[in-house]
Design a protein around this motif. Structure first.
Motif, short mmCIF file in Angstrom:
data_model
loop_
_atom_site.label_atom_id
_atom_site.label_comp_id
_atom_site.label_asym_id
_atom_site.label_seq_id
_atom_site.Cartn_x
_atom_site.Cartn_y
_atom_site.Cartn_z
N LYS A 1 0.99 -1.22 -0.06
CA LYS A 1 -0.01 -0.10 -0.04
C LYS A 1 0.96 1.34 0.20
O LYS A 1 0.72 2.35 -0.75
N LEU A 2 1.91 1.32 0.75
CA LEU A 2 2.85 2.45 0.90
C LEU A 2 3.48 2.63 -0.29
O LEU A 2 3.93 3.78 -0.85
N GLN A 3 3.95 1.49 -0.86
CA GLN A 3 4.74 1.88 -2.41
C GLN A 3 3.69 2.17 -3.34
O GLN A 3 4.24 3.08 -4.22
N GLU A 4 2.43 1.97 -3.32
CA GLU A 4 1.56 2.48 -4.31
C GLU A 4 1.12 3.92 -3.97
O GLU A 4 1.61 4.73 -5.04
N LEU A 5 1.13 4.11 -2.63
CA LEU A 5 0.98 5.70 -2.50
C LEU A 5 2.50 6.34 -2.82
O LEU A 5 2.12 7.59 -3.31
N ALA A 6 3.45 5.90 -2.71
CA ALA A 6 4.82 6.53 -3.04
C ALA A 6 4.82 6.71 -4.51
O ALA A 6 5.16 7.79 -5.03
N THR A 7 4.51 5.76 -5.20
CA THR A 7 4.22 5.88 -6.65
C THR A 7 3.47 7.20 -7.06
O THR A 7 3.76 7.89 -7.91
N GLN A 8 2.27 6.77 -6.35
CA GLN A 8 1.31 8.05 -6.88
C GLN A 8 2.03 9.51 -6.50
O GLN A 8 1.76 10.49 -7.43
N LEU A 9 2.35 9.59 -5.30
CA LEU A 9 3.28 10.76 -4.93
C LEU A 9 4.30 11.38 -5.83
O LEU A 9 4.31 12.34 -6.26
N ILE A 10 5.07 10.33 -6.44
CA ILE A 10 6.10 10.57 -7.40
C ILE A 10 5.61 11.24 -8.69
O ILE A 10 6.11 12.11 -9.33
N ASP A 11 4.57 10.59 -9.05
CA ASP A 11 3.91 10.84 -10.41
C ASP A 11 3.37 12.06 -10.15
O ASP A 11 3.51 13.03 -11.48
N LEU A 12 2.34 12.45 -9.32
CA LEU A 12 1.92 13.88 -9.07
C LEU A 12 2.88 14.73 -8.86
O LEU A 12 2.70 15.97 -9.42
N ASN B 1 5.87 14.99 -10.02
CA ASN B 1 6.34 15.07 -11.41
C ASN B 1 5.73 15.75 -12.25
O ASN B 1 6.05 16.42 -13.21
N LEU B 2 4.14 15.54 -12.22
CA LEU B 2 3.07 16.14 -12.98
C LEU B 2 3.15 17.64 -12.75
O LEU B 2 2.88 18.40 -13.50
N MET B 3 3.14 17.95 -11.51
CA MET B 3 3.06 19.37 -11.26
C MET B 3 4.16 20.01 -10.79
O MET B 3 4.29 21.17 -10.30
N ASP B 4 5.33 19.50 -11.14
CA ASP B 4 6.90 20.09 -10.77
C ASP B 4 6.96 20.69 -9.25
O ASP B 4 7.10 21.59 -9.04
N THR B 5 6.64 19.69 -8.51
CA THR B 5 6.67 20.08 -6.73
C THR B 5 8.04 20.35 -6.77
O THR B 5 8.85 19.42 -6.97
N GLN C 1 11.40 20.50 -4.13
CA GLN C 1 12.25 19.47 -3.87
C GLN C 1 11.92 19.34 -2.25
O GLN C 1 11.77 18.55 -1.26
N GLU C 2 11.71 20.80 -1.90
CA GLU C 2 11.52 21.08 -0.32
C GLU C 2 10.15 20.42 0.03
O GLU C 2 10.16 19.71 1.11
N GLU C 3 9.38 20.39 -0.77
CA GLU C 3 7.96 19.71 -0.32
C GLU C 3 7.96 18.24 -0.52
O GLU C 3 7.39 17.68 0.39
N ARG C 4 8.88 17.77 -1.31
CA ARG C 4 8.94 16.45 -1.70
C ARG C 4 9.69 15.80 -0.29
O ARG C 4 9.50 14.59 -0.17
N PHE D 1 8.16 14.01 2.58
CA PHE D 1 7.79 12.50 2.62
C PHE D 1 8.84 11.54 2.06
O PHE D 1 8.64 10.61 1.55
N ASP D 2 9.94 12.05 2.35
CA ASP D 2 11.13 11.04 2.16
C ASP D 2 10.90 9.75 2.95
O ASP D 2 11.31 8.62 2.52
N HIS D 3 10.32 9.63 3.95
CA HIS D 3 10.23 8.47 4.90
C HIS D 3 9.12 7.57 4.30
O HIS D 3 8.93 6.33 4.55
#
Length: 579
Positions: free
Chosen positions: A247-258, A260-264, A266-269, A272-274
């Protein structure tokens, strides 16, 4: 009191004879007749016989009792030796001589020692059996069993005691193994609870109260039920860990996709490094405490939901960004598309609300994937097209260089131009083979895919055919130029012979360049057969596959060989190109 003592002393000193004599005196004084006297004597004699008889009977009975005691002692001695597993014992008389009491006195010490030894053996048996019974009770989980073990007193041999000791050692070994396994399970449960953010003490106490750290190691339950429940608990926790990690890996993949999609940024990313640090980790690799806690997963879910809502509000920006990426891929692959119509269609779909944002982005992702595959299939041909264009540029430069009257002067950079001219002639000589290879690869590509290979909207084979025709026209033009030059040279010699030196007519001739792959046509293509690759005039810029612009020199001339260049005089004639 003194009279009684005197009487007793008197009775102790008298005998039967003296008493009988005294009785005769008394009878004489009384005057008893003989018959009475005989009768009394017979009575005394009978009473004496009765006393003797009783004494004999008592003696016989006492002897029988002593014999029975001796027999019982011997039987007891035999039984003790048998129970203790002894064939003989030091101190037992070998012979049976002597009186009964002597025999009893001889057996009594050995019998007493054997009884004492038996009591010691019974205690040893009881201790060993108690430990065996206790461990067996721990294994089956019967903690209330407290009855004392029954000792078989008929077999107290050392052999039997050794058997019990061996059984005890086996049980102690099994207990140690079970305890080790219990501790391993408890340690595993502790690690899993730490990763999952669960209460360890509550988890193990539910399995068995003795498993928490407040009890000693030897007091922990090692029963079959405890081991079974511990194993089941470990399996449940491992499965829970696996599901949470997935579940966490699915959420992490969705976070990274989102992101990258919205050019978030690095400070905000980094907040959620954990979460993202375990995106590619296996189940066994995740061991940080709290890495798979429920509150962490819930936090990631909330962030994904927030980003999804933000993505919906920025849909147009995101979609146009994807469209820009798609257009860049097509531009690098030199595939012409109607960008304005595509952008209008995307904005219309978003405004109408007839398509889900996720579906639209997924469709655009598929288009980008297909575009990359298309570009990859064209790469080999495009590489050769770039080589062809570069060779044509060198060919154009060589034409200009050959027309330069001062090319051999000792000017600055003349030696560099001379070296470049040598390399350019080698490269230009390879153009026909390069064009043939391009035609073959392009035809194979078109046959494989069933479509026409276009370069910026123009069929590449048509461009290559046009170039071949222009090259052939150029060769014919060169031949005509050489013939005309010979004619003018001959005329000049004749005039010189008649009139003297005159200006060379070759100085008045000029040559017009032939239109090639980059000098003719429009940007979007025209009906003319001679359309260019990038539709620029001489000196314009073209976009290479890296998206960078570079100047395009006139590349529409066929190179003149060294012999032709040497035969030129100060200038060459210019002729109009083939329409």
């Amino acid at each position: 009191m003194a009279a009684v003592d005197d009487e007793n002393s008197l009775l102790g000193q008298t005998s039967c004879g003296s008493l009988l004599q005294q009785l005769q005196q008394i009878w004489d004084e009384v005057g008893e007749n003989d018959e009475e006297r005989d009768k009394m004597l017979l009575q005394l004699e009978q009473e004496c016989l009765d006393v003797y008889k009783r004494k004999v009977e008592q003696a016989v009975k006492s002897r029988a009792q002593l014999l029975q005691t001796l027999a019982d002692a011997r039987v007891e001695l035999t039984n003790l030796l048998s129970a203790l597993g002894e064939k003989t014992y030091v101190g037992i008389p070998e012979t049976t001589v002597g009186t009964i009491k002597e025999q009893l006195a001889a057996i009594a010490p050995a019998l007493e020692k054997l009884w004492k030894l038996k009591e010691e053996r019974i205690k040893e048996f009881s201790d060993v059996q108690s430990q065996i019974q206790k461990i067996c009770a721990e294994i089956v989980g019967d903690s209330k069993h407290s009855e004392s073990p029954s000792v078989n007193e008929t077999d107290l041999s050392l052999k039997k005691l050794d058997e019990f000791h061996a059984q005890l050692q086996d049980l102690q070994k099994e207990k140690s193994e079970r305890l080790h396994k219990v501790l391993e399970f408890v340690s595993t449960v502790h690690d899993l609870c730490a990763v999952l953010g669960m209460d360890f003490f509550m988890t193990v106490t539910e399995v068995h109260p003795s498993l928490n750290d407040s009890t000693g190691v030897q007091s922990k339950s090692i029963s079959n039920d405890t081991l079974s429940r511990l194993a089941k608990t470990v399996l449940v926790l491992k499965e829970d860990k696996k599901q949470r990690l997935q579940k966490l890996q699915e959420l992490a993949t969705q976070l990274i996709d989102l992101w990258n999609l919205m050019d978030t940024p690095q400070e905000e990313r980094s907040l959620f490094d954990h979460v993202t640090c375990n995106i590619s980790a296996s189940v066994d690799e995740v061991s940080i405490p709290g890495a798979l806690a429920l509150d962490l997963i819930e936090q990631a879910e909330i962030e994904v939901e927030r980003l999804d809502q933000l993505k919906a509000s920025r849909m147009k920006e995101i979609a146009l960004k994807r469209q820009g990426e798609l257009e860049e891929i097509f531009a690098r692959a030199h595939i012409e598309i109607d960008t304005d119509a595509a952008r209008e269609k995307i904005l219309g779909l978003i405004d109408s609300g007839n398509v889900e944002p996720v579906e639209l982005l997924a469709d655009m992702d598929n288009q980008i994937t297909r575009a990359k595959e298309e570009a990859l299939s064209r790469r080999d041909i495009l590489d050769k097209v770039e080589k062809w264009m570069s060779a044509c540029e060198e060919e154009s430069w060589l034409e200009d260089y050959n027309r330069d009257e001062n090319r051999y002067n000792a000017s600055r950079g003349a030696h560099l131009n001379l070296k470049r001219a040598e390399k350019a002639r080698i490269l230009v000589n390879k153009i026909p083979a390069l064009v043939d290879t391009l035609i073959a690869k392009t035809r194979a590509w078109e046959q494989d895919r069933g479509i026409t290979f276009t370069y910026d909207g123009v069929p590449l084979l048509a461009m290559l055919d046009e170039y071949a025709m222009l090259r052939q026209d150029r060769e014919e033009e060169k031949k005509r130029l050489r013939d005309q030059k010979k004619f003018h040279d001959q005329m000049s010699k004749e005039q010189e012979a008649i009139f003297g030196a005159t200006p060379s007519p070759a100085r008045q001739l000029s040559t017009k360049k032939v239109v090639g792959p980059r000098a003719n046509g429009g940007t979007n293509g025209t009906a003319s057969r001679r359309l260019s690759l990038n539709a620029h005039q001489n000196g314009s810029r073209s976009i290479n596959r890296d998206g960078k612009t570079r100047p395009v020199a006139p590349v529409n001339y066929v190179a003149i060989s060294k012999e032709d260049a040497a035969s030129h005089i100060s200038g060459t004639e210019h002729f109009p190109s083939t329409p």
